[in-house]
Design a protein around this motif. Structure first.
Motif, PDB file in Angstrom:
ATOM      1  N   LYS A  51      -4.167  10.100  -2.155  1.00  0.00           N
ATOM      2  CA  LYS A  51      -5.118  10.213  -1.046  1.00  0.00           C
ATOM      3  C   LYS A  51      -6.026   8.981  -1.012  1.00  0.00           C
ATOM      4  CE  LYS A  51      -8.526  13.400   0.932  1.00  0.00           C
ATOM      5  NZ  LYS A  51      -9.757  12.641   0.946  1.00  0.00           N
ATOM      6  N   GLU A  52      -6.499   8.547  -2.171  1.00  0.00           N
ATOM      7  CA  GLU A  52      -7.365   7.371  -2.233  1.00  0.00           C
ATOM      8  C   GLU A  52      -6.640   6.132  -1.708  1.00  0.00           C
ATOM      9  OE1 GLU A  52      -8.911   4.919  -5.912  1.00  0.00           O
ATOM     10  OE2 GLU A  52     -10.116   6.745  -5.673  1.00  0.00           O
ATOM     11  N   GLN A  53      -5.381   5.939  -2.077  1.00  0.00           N
ATOM     12  CA  GLN A  53      -4.618   4.791  -1.595  1.00  0.00           C
ATOM     13  C   GLN A  53      -4.386   4.872  -0.084  1.00  0.00           C
ATOM     14  OE1 GLN A  53      -3.977   2.007  -3.011  1.00  0.00           O
ATOM     15  NE2 GLN A  53      -4.742   2.616  -5.011  1.00  0.00           N
ATOM     16  N   ARG A  54      -4.130   6.079   0.428  1.00  0.00           N
ATOM     17  CA  ARG A  54      -3.968   6.258   1.880  1.00  0.00           C
ATOM     18  C   ARG A  54      -5.277   5.941   2.607  1.00  0.00           C
ATOM     19  NH1 ARG A  54      -2.075  11.487   3.906  1.00  0.00           N
ATOM     20  NH2 ARG A  54      -1.770  10.296   5.802  1.00  0.00           N
ATOM     21  N   ARG A  67       0.844  -1.205   0.000  1.00  0.00           N
ATOM     22  CA  ARG A  67       0.000   0.000   0.000  1.00  0.00           C
ATOM     23  C   ARG A  67       0.879   1.254   0.000  1.00  0.00           C
ATOM     24  NH1 ARG A  67      -4.852   0.101  -1.663  1.00  0.00           N
ATOM     25  NH2 ARG A  67      -5.078  -1.862  -0.584  1.00  0.00           N
ATOM     26  N   ARG A  68       1.982   1.241   0.760  1.00  0.00           N
ATOM     27  CA  ARG A  68       2.900   2.394   0.755  1.00  0.00           C
ATOM     28  C   ARG A  68       3.455   2.624  -0.645  1.00  0.00           C
ATOM     29  NH1 ARG A  68       5.083   0.108   5.554  1.00  0.00           N
ATOM     30  NH2 ARG A  68       6.999  -0.365   4.448  1.00  0.00           N
ATOM     31  N   LYS A  69       3.776   1.547  -1.340  1.00  0.00           N
ATOM     32  CA  LYS A  69       4.280   1.682  -2.724  1.00  0.00           C
ATOM     33  C   LYS A  69       3.199   2.228  -3.645  1.00  0.00           C
ATOM     34  CE  LYS A  69       8.034  -1.640  -2.641  1.00  0.00           C
ATOM     35  NZ  LYS A  69       9.038  -0.624  -2.513  1.00  0.00           N
ATOM     36  N   LYS A  70       1.948   1.827  -3.440  1.00  0.00           N
ATOM     37  CA  LYS A  70       0.848   2.360  -4.246  1.00  0.00           C
ATOM     38  C   LYS A  70       0.697   3.857  -4.015  1.00  0.00           C
ATOM     39  CE  LYS A  70      -1.884  -1.826  -4.798  1.00  0.00           C
ATOM     40  NZ  LYS A  70      -3.201  -2.452  -4.612  1.00  0.00           N
ATOM     41  N   GLU A  85       3.163   5.872  -3.032  1.00  0.00           N
ATOM     42  CA  GLU A  85       4.364   6.478  -3.603  1.00  0.00           C
ATOM     43  C   GLU A  85       4.283   6.625  -5.123  1.00  0.00           C
ATOM     44  OE1 GLU A  85       9.115   5.354  -4.040  1.00  0.00           O
ATOM     45  OE2 GLU A  85       7.937   4.416  -2.446  1.00  0.00           O
ATOM     46  N   TYR A  86       3.768   5.605  -5.794  1.00  0.00           N
ATOM     47  CA  TYR A  86       3.751   5.612  -7.265  1.00  0.00           C
ATOM     48  C   TYR A  86       2.454   6.133  -7.876  1.00  0.00           C
ATOM     49  CZ  TYR A  86       8.063   3.005  -6.795  1.00  0.00           C
ATOM     50  OH  TYR A  86       9.334   2.624  -6.471  1.00  0.00           O
ATOM     51  N   ALA A  87       1.512   6.543  -7.065  1.00  0.00           N
ATOM     52  CA  ALA A  87       0.261   7.099  -7.599  1.00  0.00           C
ATOM     53  C   ALA A  87       0.575   8.333  -8.439  1.00  0.00           C
ATOM     54  CB  ALA A  87      -0.687   7.451  -6.463  1.00  0.00           C
ATOM     55  N   ARG A  88      -0.150   8.500  -9.541  1.00  0.00           N
ATOM     56  CA  ARG A  88       0.138   9.577 -10.496  1.00  0.00           C
ATOM     57  C   ARG A  88      -0.331  10.947 -10.048  1.00  0.00           C
ATOM     58  NH1 ARG A  88      -2.150   6.376 -15.548  1.00  0.00           N
ATOM     59  NH2 ARG A  88      -0.825   4.564 -15.359  1.00  0.00           N
ATOM     60  N   SER A  89      -1.364  10.988  -9.224  1.00  0.00           N
ATOM     61  CA  SER A  89      -1.894  12.293  -8.820  1.00  0.00           C
ATOM     62  C   SER A  89      -2.070  12.334  -7.307  1.00  0.00           C
ATOM     63  CB  SER A  89      -3.249  12.542  -9.498  1.00  0.00           C
ATOM     64  OG  SER A  89      -4.227  11.659  -8.958  1.00  0.00           O
TER      65      SER A  89
END
Length: 195
Positions: free
Chosen positions: A45-48, A31-34, A36-40
């Motif tokens: 915020k959604e991944q967090r 999840r931390r990697k998601k 980190e690599y999220a484009r926007s």
């Protein structure tokens, strides 16, 4: 966070805007990697939010809030489970609704907010027999029925770890399914049928 149960599965639901965020360092590694690599920033915020909701649901289920990130493993299909084997889980979201099913057995869950679907999608997700049933429905029932069946199939795909690669013609009789319509959405939990 709302919680309800079906047999040995606990289901948690929450609206995205009500999720209490935690420090990113407390999210599990993937999840931390998601994040980190999220484009926007919106995707970050959604991944967090997804990670914080998962952490809250698992903490409630386990009866403890760990001071460290949860240690998660993945099977060969990418299906997550806690490394220590204490529980299995399935996370899903649709628009602003988050769902997490947690159990001591492998579990799958899916949620879809009720909204108009393109009816041509029915050929992509339904088996031949399901498609015939779908065609016989009154027009005003087709969309709701299609969303319900979709969540059932997605929950099985999440249970198996195959996701959208799950065959249309899958024999659903080997799975126990429970479907609810709650808060304007269809939600399904799935587990393997026990003999």
């Amino acid at each position: 966070m709302q919680r309800f149960s079906w047999e040995n599965i606990t289901i948690y639901t929450e609206e995205r805007e009500r999720v209490v965020l935690c420090p990113t360092e407390l999210l599990e590694t993937v999840r931390r990697k998601k994040v980190e690599y999220a484009r926007s920033e919106g995707q970050k915020k959604e991944q967090r939010e997804n990670g914080a909701f998962l952490r809250q649901a698992l903490s409630d289920y386990l009866g403890e809030l760990p001071a460290e990130p949860l240690s998660v493993c993945y099977n060969c299909y990418g299906k997550p489970y806690l490394e220590d084997g204490r529980c299995f889980y399935s996370l899903s979201h649709s628009e602003e609704l988050l769902v997490c099913a947690v159990s001591d057995v492998e579990v799958g869950a899916d949620v879809e907010v009720c909204r108009p679907l393109r009816q041509d999608i029915s050929r992509k997700i339904l088996s031949d027999a399901e498609y015939e049933s779908y065609l016989r429905l009154p027009e005003e029932e087709k969309n709701d029925w299609l969303i319900r069946v979709w969540t059932e199939k997605e929950s099985i795909g999440k249970l198996l770890g195959t996701g959208i690669r799950t065959p249309k013609e899958l024999d659903r009789t080997e799975f126990a399914l429970r479907t609810w319509k709650r808060d304007g959405a269809w939600l399904t939990a799935a587990k393997r049928r026990t003999v």
